[in-house]
Design a protein around this motif. Structure first.
Motif, PDB file in Angstrom:
ATOM      1  N   ASP A  35       0.757  -1.332   0.151  1.00 24.17           N
ATOM      2  CA  ASP A  35      -0.013   0.017  -0.164  1.00 24.17           C
ATOM      3  C   ASP A  35       0.913   1.256  -0.221  1.00 24.17           C
ATOM      4  OD1 ASP A  35      -2.252  -1.524  -0.052  1.00 24.17           O
ATOM      5  OD2 ASP A  35      -2.647  -1.246   1.931  1.00 24.17           O
ATOM      6  N   PHE A  36       1.873   1.243   0.624  1.00 25.10           N
ATOM      7  CA  PHE A  36       2.834   2.199   0.970  1.00 25.10           C
ATOM      8  C   PHE A  36       3.524   2.590  -0.676  1.00 25.10           C
ATOM      9  CE2 PHE A  36       3.352   2.340   5.457  1.00 25.10           C
ATOM     10  CZ  PHE A  36       2.719   3.453   5.877  1.00 25.10           C
ATOM     11  N   LYS A  37       3.899   1.536  -1.151  1.00 21.92           N
ATOM     12  CA  LYS A  37       4.603   1.364  -2.599  1.00 21.92           C
ATOM     13  C   LYS A  37       3.309   2.195  -3.533  1.00 21.92           C
ATOM     14  CE  LYS A  37       8.053  -1.900  -1.923  1.00 21.92           C
ATOM     15  NZ  LYS A  37       8.614  -3.098  -2.323  1.00 21.92           N
ATOM     16  N   ASP A  38       2.393   1.556  -3.501  1.00 23.58           N
ATOM     17  CA  ASP A  38       1.198   1.823  -4.420  1.00 23.58           C
ATOM     18  C   ASP A  38       0.818   3.352  -4.401  1.00 23.58           C
ATOM     19  OD1 ASP A  38       1.244  -0.553  -5.343  1.00 23.58           O
ATOM     20  OD2 ASP A  38      -0.788  -1.236  -4.563  1.00 23.58           O
ATOM     21  N   ASN A  39       0.988   4.055  -3.322  1.00 25.62           N
ATOM     22  CA  ASN A  39       0.689   5.473  -2.956  1.00 25.62           C
ATOM     23  C   ASN A  39       1.907   6.188  -3.136  1.00 25.62           C
ATOM     24  OD1 ASN A  39      -2.319   5.970  -2.276  1.00 25.62           O
ATOM     25  ND2 ASN A  39      -1.567   3.925  -1.161  1.00 25.62           N
ATOM     26  N   ASP A  40       3.191   6.021  -3.460  1.00 29.64           N
ATOM     27  CA  ASP A  40       4.463   6.645  -3.684  1.00 29.64           C
ATOM     28  C   ASP A  40       4.895   7.041  -2.065  1.00 29.64           C
ATOM     29  OD1 ASP A  40       4.667   6.167  -6.304  1.00 29.64           O
ATOM     30  OD2 ASP A  40       3.722   8.279  -6.662  1.00 29.64           O
ATOM     31  N   GLY A  41       4.506   6.236  -0.932  1.00 29.62           N
ATOM     32  CA  GLY A  41       4.912   6.438   0.180  1.00 29.62           C
ATOM     33  C   GLY A  41       5.956   5.938   0.740  1.00 29.62           C
ATOM     34  N   LYS A  42       6.688   6.511   1.844  1.00 30.50           N
ATOM     35  CA  LYS A  42       7.724   5.801   2.501  1.00 30.50           C
ATOM     36  C   LYS A  42       7.258   4.549   3.341  1.00 30.50           C
ATOM     37  CE  LYS A  42      10.628   9.887   3.102  1.00 30.50           C
ATOM     38  NZ  LYS A  42      11.180  10.973   3.885  1.00 30.50           N
ATOM     39  N   ILE A  43       7.930   3.615   3.236  1.00 29.81           N
ATOM     40  CA  ILE A  43       7.514   2.321   4.018  1.00 29.81           C
ATOM     41  C   ILE A  43       7.680   2.528   5.567  1.00 29.81           C
ATOM     42  CG2 ILE A  43       7.780  -0.141   4.220  1.00 29.81           C
ATOM     43  CD1 ILE A  43       8.155  -0.458   1.220  1.00 29.81           C
ATOM     44  N   MET A  44       6.670   2.569   6.497  1.00 36.69           N
ATOM     45  CA  MET A  44       7.039   2.799   7.770  1.00 36.69           C
ATOM     46  C   MET A  44       6.765   1.491   8.702  1.00 36.69           C
ATOM     47  SD  MET A  44       7.712   6.142   7.442  1.00 36.69           S
ATOM     48  CE  MET A  44       7.756   6.287   9.274  1.00 36.69           C
ATOM     49  N   ASN A  45       7.285   1.524   9.807  1.00 37.14           N
ATOM     50  CA  ASN A  45       7.182   0.210  10.443  1.00 37.14           C
ATOM     51  C   ASN A  45       6.201   0.367  11.427  1.00 37.14           C
ATOM     52  OD1 ASN A  45       9.931  -0.664   9.728  1.00 37.14           O
ATOM     53  ND2 ASN A  45      10.847   0.691  11.098  1.00 37.14           N
ATOM     54  N   ASN A  46       5.625  -1.006  11.775  1.00 41.47           N
ATOM     55  CA  ASN A  46       4.311  -0.877  12.784  1.00 41.47           C
ATOM     56  C   ASN A  46       4.522  -2.496  13.498  1.00 41.47           C
ATOM     57  OD1 ASN A  46       3.266  -1.967   9.975  1.00 41.47           O
ATOM     58  ND2 ASN A  46       1.966  -3.018  11.446  1.00 41.47           N
ATOM     59  N   LEU A  47       3.803  -2.385  14.618  1.00 42.67           N
ATOM     60  CA  LEU A  47       3.578  -3.522  15.458  1.00 42.67           C
ATOM     61  C   LEU A  47       2.106  -4.059  14.981  1.00 42.67           C
ATOM     62  CD1 LEU A  47       4.891  -2.530  18.969  1.00 42.67           C
ATOM     63  CD2 LEU A  47       6.173  -3.543  17.180  1.00 42.67           C
ATOM     64  N   TYR A  48       1.974  -5.018  15.662  1.00 40.32           N
ATOM     65  CA  TYR A  48       0.467  -5.577  15.310  1.00 40.32           C
ATOM     66  C   TYR A  48      -0.712  -4.799  16.043  1.00 40.32           C
ATOM     67  CZ  TYR A  48      -2.649  -9.680  14.607  1.00 40.32           C
ATOM     68  OH  TYR A  48      -3.747 -10.492  14.135  1.00 40.32           O
ATOM     69  N   GLN A  49      -0.250  -4.005  17.077  1.00 42.56           N
ATOM     70  CA  GLN A  49      -1.151  -3.336  17.663  1.00 42.56           C
ATOM     71  C   GLN A  49      -1.099  -1.599  17.500  1.00 42.56           C
ATOM     72  OE1 GLN A  49      -0.620  -3.323  22.153  1.00 42.56           O
ATOM     73  NE2 GLN A  49      -1.307  -1.245  22.229  1.00 42.56           N
ATOM     74  N   GLY A  50      -2.532  -1.163  17.507  1.00 42.03           N
ATOM     75  CA  GLY A  50      -2.318   0.408  17.323  1.00 42.03           C
ATOM     76  C   GLY A  50      -2.379   1.148  18.731  1.00 42.03           C
ATOM     77  N   TYR A  51      -2.700   2.184  18.644  1.00 41.52           N
ATOM     78  CA  TYR A  51      -2.652   3.088  19.874  1.00 41.52           C
ATOM     79  C   TYR A  51      -4.144   3.217  20.382  1.00 41.52           C
ATOM     80  CZ  TYR A  51      -2.508   7.281  22.973  1.00 41.52           C
ATOM     81  OH  TYR A  51      -2.390   8.235  23.846  1.00 41.52           O
ATOM     82  N   PHE A  52      -4.299   2.409  21.542  1.00 48.14           N
ATOM     83  CA  PHE A  52      -5.749   2.536  22.134  1.00 48.14           C
ATOM     84  C   PHE A  52      -5.901   3.633  22.987  1.00 48.14           C
ATOM     85  CE2 PHE A  52      -5.078  -2.268  21.804  1.00 48.14           C
ATOM     86  CZ  PHE A  52      -5.747  -2.305  20.626  1.00 48.14           C
ATOM     87  N   TYR A  53      -7.118   4.230  22.731  1.00 47.96           N
ATOM     88  CA  TYR A  53      -7.356   5.489  23.854  1.00 47.96           C
ATOM     89  C   TYR A  53      -8.799   5.485  23.672  1.00 47.96           C
ATOM     90  CZ  TYR A  53      -7.561   8.679  19.638  1.00 47.96           C
ATOM     91  OH  TYR A  53      -7.847   9.081  18.243  1.00 47.96           O
ATOM     92  N   SER A  54      -9.485   6.225  24.738  1.00 49.16           N
ATOM     93  CA  SER A  54     -11.009   6.327  24.863  1.00 49.16           C
ATOM     94  C   SER A  54     -11.260   7.529  24.812  1.00 49.16           C
ATOM     95  CB  SER A  54     -11.187   5.625  26.373  1.00 49.16           C
ATOM     96  OG  SER A  54     -10.766   6.453  27.389  1.00 49.16           O
ATOM     97  N   LYS A  55     -12.741   7.832  25.128  1.00 48.86           N
ATOM     98  CA  LYS A  55     -13.170   9.205  25.031  1.00 48.86           C
ATOM     99  C   LYS A  55     -12.696  10.172  26.033  1.00 48.86           C
ATOM    100  CE  LYS A  55     -17.612  11.764  25.143  1.00 48.86           C
ATOM    101  NZ  LYS A  55     -17.140  12.734  25.913  1.00 48.86           N
ATOM    102  N   LYS A  56     -12.085   9.475  27.276  1.00 50.20           N
ATOM    103  CA  LYS A  56     -11.623  10.063  28.276  1.00 50.20           C
ATOM    104  C   LYS A  56     -10.251  10.932  27.710  1.00 50.20           C
ATOM    105  CE  LYS A  56      -9.455  10.278  32.849  1.00 50.20           C
ATOM    106  NZ  LYS A  56      -8.961   9.291  33.699  1.00 50.20           N
ATOM    107  N   GLU A  57      -9.516  10.270  27.107  1.00 52.73           N
ATOM    108  CA  GLU A  57      -8.235  10.741  26.311  1.00 52.73           C
ATOM    109  C   GLU A  57      -8.611  11.694  25.473  1.00 52.73           C
ATOM    110  OE1 GLU A  57      -5.717  10.519  28.303  1.00 52.73           O
ATOM    111  OE2 GLU A  57      -6.813   8.777  29.525  1.00 52.73           O
TER     112      GLU A  57
END
Length: 442
Positions: A35-57
């Protein structure tokens, strides 16, 4: 920490069948790279989990952004109106002329990303204000959409209502609304930068979103723009609204190459979001100015306390303080006053003593600031070890607040086991927005 409950729930899912979820993670990484290559973007690293946050945050971030925008408006207004105050910034005369020119609308910083360390609503510290060329929305979108579709997130969503954050539509809606409120017509839009420096994946996605909303939009190199018969042109395309992605630093380097653009801007031949006034907050020296008594005089008592508590002590790096900075390397970070994308940023904790001494000596030949270094508490994330076993690990995190038309609109989160500021892209990961329980929380 504030998201431990969600991380533990996610970990319980993954550790039930680590082989299945590790295989899923590897498949997702392949898809993200494509997807990054298809959009001419730099390939970035990621884990299997995103950043969880709630309405309070979300509400905390919203409140912080509101205070920041109030301070921003007052500082920029005072810069424009008070010649003595302007001297604290020391901008070159040509740049000052562009900053003082009325852009034709009332929001001094239409788009920005203010980066901070964040522990809770009372304990956070800002690192950098990105008000010129605010970028990286594509990274959150590409990684976020892929992680949201993961097998583990499908299970997680059975217990929690999770949503990714759209960082494109809000800007399209707010940028066009600013123009149409003033000029009462639909604009032709150009996304403008020095294209060899462009975040092209962002540009292509924004162009698609503008077009989907019914607007003409083109991507243009600023050096190709001409001023003809009162109109700013990109070849035969008349431009009404410029979505500015170039930073003032690069613009001033090429000042003599963009004279048509400058004349058209000073003649109000088009509207530009944001204007050159955004550079006032983008400049690293602004952190020093924020602590000046002249700034405190124009702010409310609550805003002064906000600065004292959440903007690090900042001063110019000079020979008279060099020994102090060298001798207490873990307490300080140095930054070039006109840098961006973390270029030249050096936290003392990252280096051994000999290397740190050399870096400080070299910085003395340039214009650098130094700041007190802030140690934030780590956040927990689920990762896989080399054998594919799931585990929880601590990561430092920089939380970037995207603020569109003075309203908090989402996050850009970088995490890493090494320094996340002044680091290389290979050493940190993107943790995309995973907003839990309620989307329209603003």
């Amino acid at each position: 920490m504030y998201n431990d409950k969600y991380v533990e729930d996610f970990y319980e899912i993954v550790k039930e069948d680590p082989e299945k979820y590790h295989s899923d993670y590897l498949s997702i990484r392949k898809k993200i790279k494509k997807d990054f290559k298809d959009n001419d973007g730099k390939i970035m690293n990621n884990l299997y989990q995103g950043y969880f946050y709630s309405k309070k945050e979300w509400d905390n971030y919203y409140s912080i952004a509101k205070t920041l925008m109030s301070i921003t408006k007052k500082v920029i207004k005072n810069y424009v109106e008070d010649e003595e105050y302007r001297k604290l910034f020391g901008f070159p005369e040509k740049l000052e002329e562009l900053i003082l020119h009325d852009p034709g609308y009332d929001i001094p910083v239409p788009m920005c990303r203010y980066d901070m360390f964040y522990d809770n609503e009372d304990d956070f510290m800002f690192l950098e204000f990105n008000t010129d060329g605010t970028s990286a929305m594509n990274e959150d979108k590409i990684i976020g959409e892929n992680l949201f579709a993961s097998k583990a997130m499908r299970e997680f969503n059975k217990k929690h209502d999770v949503r990714t954050i759209d960082l494109f539509t809000p800007w399209v809606e707010k940028s066009t609304a600013i123009y149409e409120a003033k000029l009462n017509k639909k604009p032709n839009i150009a996304i403008v930068d020095f294209l060899e420096l462009a975040t092209m994946a962002d540009f292509k996605m924004f162009k698609d979103y503008y077009k989907a909303a019914g607007y003409n939009c083109e991507i243009c190199d600023i050096r190709d723009l001409t001023y003809e018969k009162g109109n700013l042109m990109c070849k035969d395309y008349k431009i009404d609204l410029v979505y500015r992605r170039f930073v003032a630093l690069e613009f001033m380097k090429h000042y003599d190459e963009v004279t048509d653009f400058i004349k058209a801007y000073l003649d109000n031949a088009f509207m530009m979001l944001g204007s050159f006034r955004t550079h006032i907050m983008h400049e690293k020296k602004t952190f020093k100015v924020l602590h000046d008594e002249k700034t405190f005089e124009i702010l409310s008592p609550e805003e002064v306390e906000f600065i004292k508590n959440h903007i690090p002590f900042t001063a110019m790096l000079e020979p008279k303080v060099a020994d102090k900075i060298k001798g207490n390397k873990d307490e300080y970070i140095i930054k070039p006053i006109d840098g961006y994308m973390s270029t030249g940023v050096a936290p003392g904790q990252k280096y051994d003593q000999e290397e740190w001494n050399r870096i400080v000596d070299e910085a003395l030949d340039e214009e650098y600031i130094y700041q007190k270094f802030y140690n934030s508490k780590p956040l927990s994330f689920v990762e896989f070890d080399e054998e594919g076993k799931a585990q929880r690990a601590d990561y430092g995190a920089v939380i970037g607040l995207y603020i569109f038309a003075e309203e908090f609109s989402g996050l850009y989160v970088r995490i890493g086991k090494q320094s996340v500021i002044g680091g290389f892209q290979s050493t940190y990961f993107i943790a995309p927005n995973m907003y839990i329980d309620c989307y329209n929380a603003g």
